[in-house]
Design a protein around this motif. Structure first.
Motif, short mmCIF file in Angstrom:
data_model
loop_
_atom_site.label_atom_id
_atom_site.label_comp_id
_atom_site.label_asym_id
_atom_site.label_seq_id
_atom_site.Cartn_x
_atom_site.Cartn_y
_atom_site.Cartn_z
N PRO A 157 0.79 -1.24 0.00
CA PRO A 157 0.00 0.00 0.00
C PRO A 157 0.82 1.29 0.00
CG PRO A 157 -0.81 -1.56 1.66
CD PRO A 157 0.50 -2.07 1.20
N THR A 158 2.14 1.20 0.07
CA THR A 158 2.97 2.41 0.11
C THR A 158 2.67 3.33 -1.06
OG1 THR A 158 4.77 1.27 1.28
CG2 THR A 158 5.34 3.28 0.09
N GLY A 159 2.41 2.76 -2.24
CA GLY A 159 2.21 3.57 -3.44
C GLY A 159 1.02 4.49 -3.38
N TRP A 160 0.03 4.16 -2.56
CA TRP A 160 -1.14 5.04 -2.46
C TRP A 160 -1.46 5.38 -1.00
CZ3 TRP A 160 -1.39 0.06 -4.52
CH2 TRP A 160 -1.99 -0.92 -3.72
N ALA A 161 -0.46 5.18 -0.10
CA ALA A 161 -0.68 5.51 1.32
C ALA A 161 -0.79 7.02 1.50
CB ALA A 161 0.46 4.97 2.17
N PRO A 162 -1.77 7.48 2.29
CA PRO A 162 -1.98 8.92 2.46
C PRO A 162 -1.11 9.52 3.56
CG PRO A 162 -3.72 7.72 3.59
CD PRO A 162 -2.82 6.69 2.97
N GLY A 163 0.12 9.85 3.24
CA GLY A 163 0.93 10.61 4.18
C GLY A 163 1.99 9.82 4.91
N LEU A 164 2.83 10.60 5.62
CA LEU A 164 4.01 10.06 6.29
C LEU A 164 3.66 9.04 7.37
CD1 LEU A 164 7.06 10.10 6.91
CD2 LEU A 164 6.62 12.07 8.42
N VAL A 165 2.69 9.36 8.21
CA VAL A 165 2.39 8.49 9.36
C VAL A 165 2.03 7.09 8.90
CG1 VAL A 165 0.85 8.12 11.31
CG2 VAL A 165 1.70 10.42 10.83
N THR A 166 1.17 6.99 7.90
CA THR A 166 0.75 5.68 7.40
C THR A 166 1.93 4.89 6.84
OG1 THR A 166 -1.42 6.60 6.83
CG2 THR A 166 -0.84 4.48 5.85
N ILE A 167 2.78 5.57 6.08
CA ILE A 167 3.93 4.89 5.50
C ILE A 167 4.91 4.42 6.58
CG2 ILE A 167 6.00 5.26 4.09
CD1 ILE A 167 4.33 6.85 2.17
N VAL A 168 5.15 5.25 7.57
CA VAL A 168 6.05 4.85 8.67
C VAL A 168 5.49 3.63 9.39
CG1 VAL A 168 6.95 5.54 10.93
CG2 VAL A 168 7.10 7.11 9.00
N VAL A 169 4.17 3.62 9.61
CA VAL A 169 3.55 2.46 10.27
C VAL A 169 3.72 1.21 9.41
CG1 VAL A 169 1.35 1.46 10.99
CG2 VAL A 169 1.91 3.82 11.60
N LEU A 170 3.48 1.32 8.10
CA LEU A 170 3.62 0.17 7.20
C LEU A 170 5.06 -0.34 7.20
CD1 LEU A 170 1.51 1.35 4.12
CD2 LEU A 170 0.89 -0.43 5.77
N TRP A 171 6.02 0.57 7.12
CA TRP A 171 7.42 0.17 7.07
C TRP A 171 7.87 -0.44 8.40
CZ3 TRP A 171 10.72 4.24 3.93
CH2 TRP A 171 10.18 4.37 2.65
#
Length: 419
Positions: free
Chosen positions: A295-309
């Motif tokens: 979902p990184t490619g369409w994740a809405p913003g920094l917080v979501t991406i940091v959580v995914l990573w």
């Protein structure tokens, strides 16, 4: 009912492991300090951020070549290999502290320092099954892996502080001291494993190690699972452009810390899972390490991406299970060669993954590249996971037919060494 997982206390109760862990801690601190010191030295001499970053990247290149030297750990006592490489690194880094040393010479010395890390790591990894029984081995591997990941999180800042306070020569002398202390600790705190150099019919080499891996189903699938890191390491390699895509350098520290923090947490959690269950879920964890990044490619913003990573980092802690099973499956007399193959393969997979992602990021958004790499990682990990499950099932069936009360979990008899 599966046996309870070994505790951290039971692992640290083994004196030999305590010495190896302390030596590992000193090694991580020393490696990071040397990288920071050389980077600062290059920047001070050239005033070029490009050359400084290139110098930092240079320190990772020898790891690929060093894995090819892992067979040295099979020709000599593994304690001797670790002590000699520590002494060698201490001497080389002390030479780097000489004032006015030309930059090419300093870079060449650091290259040799990092090259020696390959035999050291192979010898250490090959010795762990001699010190810890299989149940404690996975916890010990979690401690080693978590120490390394924690070193990545705090090492750069701590190294920069030391270099700022003492200058490059002072920091390098402290670095040399860490390796010298590690050598003393290992020489007088460990027994010789093996006690003497084994008599091989062929000289240990990367090619011979590859043949050993190719002949064993478990080793083949475990190596492929390990090399899946080439897909979920892509976020680390693209952290800078992803931060720029998200709107600024303030995002970079969060992106860089996400995977190492997750790995430490995952190591703690997985170490509490019984060994038999760890073996069963290994393939699923390998798939999840990449799946959660899609979902990184369409994740809405920094917080979501940091959580995914970070969650990906938690799942990627399965590498401690992979390393443990790989060490146990390897023939004891050839363990250094087989581990050397893994070190070289992992570095190659990581380098190829990051390089390919960097090229693709020239034409599409970096976050999209992460998604593409993650999707490919899911496919490869699924194939490797199925292969691993079949190899374990067939080995377990064979073991049960020959010895109904033999070891379970797919561990080969040659790996069953008590502490």
């Amino acid at each position: 009912m599966p046996a309870r997982a070994a505790s951290f206390r039971s692992v640290f109760a083994v004196a030999g492991f305590r010495r190896i862990w302390l030596a590992h801690l000193l090694s991580v601190a020393g490696d990071q300090l040397a990288r920071v010191a050389l980077t600062v030295l290059v920047f001070d001499r050239t005033s070029s951020a490009g050359w400084a970053s290139a110098a930092y990247a240079l320190t990772f290149v020898p790891d690929l070549l060093g894995g090819a030297l892992g067979g040295i750990a099979d020709r000599f006592s593994r304690r001797t290999v670790m002590v000699v490489t520590d002494v060698g690194r201490a001497v080389l880094i002390a030479l780097m502290a000489v004032p006015g040393l030309p930059l090419p010479v300093a870079a060449a010395l650091l290259f040799l320092v990092q090259l020696m890390a390959g035999p050291f790591h192979a010898a250490r990894q090959a010795m762990l099954p001699d010190l810890l029984d299989p149940d404690r081995l996975v916890v010990g591997q979690a401690v080693i892996s978590s120490t390394y990941q924690a070193g990545l999180v705090v090492g750069f800042g701590a190294g920069a502080a030391v270099v700022t306070g003492l200058g490059v020569p002072g920091a390098l002398l402290i670095d040399a001291g860490t390796f010298a202390l590690s050598a003393l600790m290992l020489r007088f705190g460990l027994e010789r494993f093996p006690p003497s150099a084994p008599a091989h019919h062929e000289r240990p080499s990367l090619i011979a190690g590859c043949r050993l891996v190719a002949r064993d189903r478990k080793l083949r699938w475990l190596l492929l699972i390990a090399c899946c890191c080439g897909f979920y390491v892509v976020p680390e390699g693209l952290a800078v452009p992803v931060a720029a895509e998200l709107g600024g350098a303030g995002a970079l520290p969060w992106l860089l810390a996400a995977n190492p923090v997750g790995s430490v947490l995952g190591g703690i959690l997985l170490s509490r899972v019984p060994r038999e269950r760890q073996i069963r879920v290994l393939g699923a964890l390998a798939v999840a390490s990449s799946l959660v990044l899609i979902p990184t490619g369409w994740a809405p913003g920094l917080v979501t991406i940091v959580v995914l990573w970070t969650i990906s980092g938690v799942f990627s802690a399965h590498d401690m299970i992979t390393q443990t099973q790989y060490s146990l499956a390897a023939p004891p007399a050839h363990r250094g060669q087989v581990i050397g193959v893994a070190i070289a393969a992992l570095r190659a997979a990581q380098a190829a993954g990051i390089a390919a992602a960097g090229l693709l990021a020239q034409v599409v958004a970096p976050t999209t590249v992460v998604t593409v790499a993650a999707a490919a990682g899911v496919v490869v990990a699924a194939v490797a996971g199925v292969g691993w499950s079949r190899a374990v099932s067939s080995r377990r069936g064979l073991a049960e037919s020959e010895d109904p009360v033999g070891p379970v979990g797919g561990t080969t008899p040659v790996g069953e060494h008590g502490s």
